[in-house]
Design an enzyme around this catalytic site. Sequence first.
Site, PDB file in Angstrom:
ATOM      1  N   HIS A  17      49.657 -78.593  44.597  1.00  0.00           N
ATOM      2  CA  HIS A  17      50.745 -78.289  44.375  1.00  0.00           C
ATOM      3  C   HIS A  17      51.866 -76.720  45.504  1.00  0.00           C
ATOM      4  O   HIS A  17      51.009 -76.150  45.617  1.00  0.00           O
ATOM      5  CB  HIS A  17      51.244 -77.677  43.112  1.00  0.00           C
ATOM      6  CG  HIS A  17      52.956 -77.940  42.340  1.00  0.00           C
ATOM      7  ND1 HIS A  17      53.331 -79.300  42.422  1.00  0.00           N
ATOM      8  CD2 HIS A  17      54.143 -77.035  41.870  1.00  0.00           C
ATOM      9  CE1 HIS A  17      54.304 -78.719  42.086  1.00  0.00           C
ATOM     10  NE2 HIS A  17      55.079 -77.615  41.527  1.00  0.00           N
ATOM     11  N   LYS A  25      54.940 -83.880  48.418  1.00  0.00           N
ATOM     12  CA  LYS A  25      53.866 -83.274  46.706  1.00  0.00           C
ATOM     13  C   LYS A  25      53.003 -84.296  47.158  1.00  0.00           C
ATOM     14  O   LYS A  25      53.192 -85.637  47.195  1.00  0.00           O
ATOM     15  CB  LYS A  25      55.075 -84.235  45.947  1.00  0.00           C
ATOM     16  CG  LYS A  25      56.729 -82.990  45.765  1.00  0.00           C
ATOM     17  CD  LYS A  25      57.361 -84.093  44.774  1.00  0.00           C
ATOM     18  CE  LYS A  25      58.230 -83.308  44.524  1.00  0.00           C
ATOM     19  NZ  LYS A  25      58.395 -81.875  44.192  1.00  0.00           N
ATOM     20  N   HIS A 135      52.504 -82.296  62.408  1.00  0.00           N
ATOM     21  CA  HIS A 135      52.858 -80.513  63.034  1.00  0.00           C
ATOM     22  C   HIS A 135      52.326 -80.261  62.993  1.00  0.00           C
ATOM     23  O   HIS A 135      52.840 -78.913  63.617  1.00  0.00           O
ATOM     24  CB  HIS A 135      54.290 -80.504  62.591  1.00  0.00           C
ATOM     25  CG  HIS A 135      55.637 -81.943  61.968  1.00  0.00           C
ATOM     26  ND1 HIS A 135      56.013 -82.229  63.636  1.00  0.00           N
ATOM     27  CD2 HIS A 135      55.912 -82.081  60.805  1.00  0.00           C
ATOM     28  CE1 HIS A 135      56.794 -83.162  62.472  1.00  0.00           C
ATOM     29  NE2 HIS A 135      56.882 -82.968  61.507  1.00  0.00           N
ATOM     30  N   ASP A 170      56.380 -91.943  61.979  1.00  0.00           N
ATOM     31  CA  ASP A 170      56.972 -91.161  61.091  1.00  0.00           C
ATOM     32  C   ASP A 170      58.592 -90.500  61.603  1.00  0.00           C
ATOM     33  O   ASP A 170      58.395 -91.019  63.012  1.00  0.00           O
ATOM     34  CB  ASP A 170      56.130 -89.541  61.488  1.00  0.00           C
ATOM     35  CG  ASP A 170      56.572 -88.532  60.173  1.00  0.00           C
ATOM     36  OD1 ASP A 170      57.347 -88.271  60.115  1.00  0.00           O
ATOM     37  OD2 ASP A 170      55.559 -88.354  58.948  1.00  0.00           O
ATOM     38  N   HIS A 172      60.045 -87.795  61.998  1.00  0.00           N
ATOM     39  CA  HIS A 172      59.832 -86.662  62.456  1.00  0.00           C
ATOM     40  C   HIS A 172      58.414 -87.008  63.541  1.00  0.00           C
ATOM     41  O   HIS A 172      57.662 -87.685  63.181  1.00  0.00           O
ATOM     42  CB  HIS A 172      59.092 -85.336  62.211  1.00  0.00           C
ATOM     43  CG  HIS A 172      60.352 -85.309  60.837  1.00  0.00           C
ATOM     44  ND1 HIS A 172      59.396 -85.682  59.370  1.00  0.00           N
ATOM     45  CD2 HIS A 172      61.654 -84.124  61.122  1.00  0.00           C
ATOM     46  CE1 HIS A 172      60.854 -85.414  58.576  1.00  0.00           C
ATOM     47  NE2 HIS A 172      62.450 -84.721  59.268  1.00  0.00           N
TER      48      HIS A 172
END
Length: 428
Positions: A17, A25, A135, A170, A172
Amino acid sequence: MAKTVAYFYDPDVGNFHYGTGHPMKPHRLSLTHSLVLHYGLYKKMIVFKPYQASQHDMCRFHSEDYIDFLQRVSPNNMQGFTKSLNAFNVGDDCPVFPGLFEFCSRYTGASLQGATQLNNKICDIAINWAGGLHHAKKFEASGFCYVNDIVIGILELLKYHPRVLYVDIDIHHGDGVQEAFYLTDRVMTVSFHKYGNYFFPGTGDMYEVGAESGRYYCLNVPLRDGIDDQSYRHLFQPVIKQVIDFYQPTCIVLQCGADSLGCDRLGCFNLSIRGHGECVQYVKSFNIPLLVLGGGGYTVRNVARCWTYETSLLVDETISEELPYSEYFEYFAPDFTLHPDVSTRIENQNSRQYLDQIRQTIFENLKMLNHAPSVQIHDVPSDILSYERTDEPDPEERGSEDNYSRPEASNEFYDGDHDNDKESDVEI
C-alpha cells in the site's frame, strides 16, 4: 499452433500500500488475478509464484547506493535518511511505505523469471501484470516506480537475443527504459504517449531518436489528448509493422499501461478496453517471443478488466461479457461487465493531418536504420534462475494463510471515482 503462456503472480503483491490518497494501488493486481481465476483463464497457462529479485539482480541496472538505500529505509527510520530521500527522489510521488523493498523484489523477480523462461524456450509468452514500472532510473525513483523491472528483464533477454524490441502503450512516456538503452542498437524502444502541456515526465518528443550506436533505435510517438481507438490504430499498426520489418527483433517486451484507457484518473486518452487489447493482439500476431508487463492504470476496476481481457487474448480464449462473481464483485458496479463504456467528453485533438505528419516523420527515421544490426554473441553468462519447478500449487486453491503473509490494507477499499481510500478525501 497454440502458444505456451507462463503467468507470474505473487499472492502478496496486491497487499502492499503506497499510502492513503496515493493513486498507485497494487490492490489492482488482486482484482486482476481474481478475474483471471474466476474466468478460468489460469487453466490455459502455466502459473508460477515468482522468484524474488535480490539486491544483486537489481544492481544489474541500478546503482548499489540506491538499492542499498531502498533496502534499508522504512517509515520508522526515514527521518535519518533526509539527504538520501532527496538524492534518490523518494518522497511524495514515490513514498516510503512498509515493505517497499519486498514489493520491488516481488514485481522485479517476476519480470526477470519471465525473461529467463523465454530465453530457455519454456514459454512463448510470459505475463507479469505486476511489472512494467518504466520510469525508474539508474540512480533514482520516479513516477511511482522504484526499480525498473523492464530494464532488468531486457538485460536478461540480451544474453540470448541479439535484438529486443520494447513497445510501450502507457499514457506516460517510457523514459526510464529509453534512457537505459539510448546508446545501443541491441534494444529498440518504441513509446506511444501523451506529450505536451507539461504532462509527466515531459520527455518523449519525436526528435529524441537515440545517440551513438543507438541513433534511430529510439522511436517516440507523441500524442495529444482524447485519442480514440481508430486514431490509435491508424498509427500503432503501421508503425509496429514497419519497426518489426526493419529491426527484425528476436524478442518483444510489451508494456501495457492501462492509464491510456478513457476514464483513467490520471489519463486524458479515450481508448476502450477493446482498443487497448487490439494493440496486444497485434503485437502477439507476429509470433515473436513476448514478455507482457503491466504499468500505469489508476481507475482500478478498469485496469483489472483490461488486463484480464488481454490475458484472454494472449491465451486465445473468448470470455463472457458478464463478469464472473468474485470476492471483488462490488468493484465493478453498476454494470458488472467486461467492456463498459469508458469514453469521455474529452475531444480528440489528434487530427488526421497531425497523425499523418507523425507517421511520415517516423517512417523517415526508420529509413535511417541499418536493417537488423548484427551482433557478436560472446559466451552466454549463466542464467540467474534455474527451475525444474514441479511443486506449483493449484491456483484454484487459496492455500493456507501462510502463503499470504501480508494482510490487505484496511483502507484499500473505496467508492466512486473521487474517493481514493475510505480514509481520504483527497481528489486525484
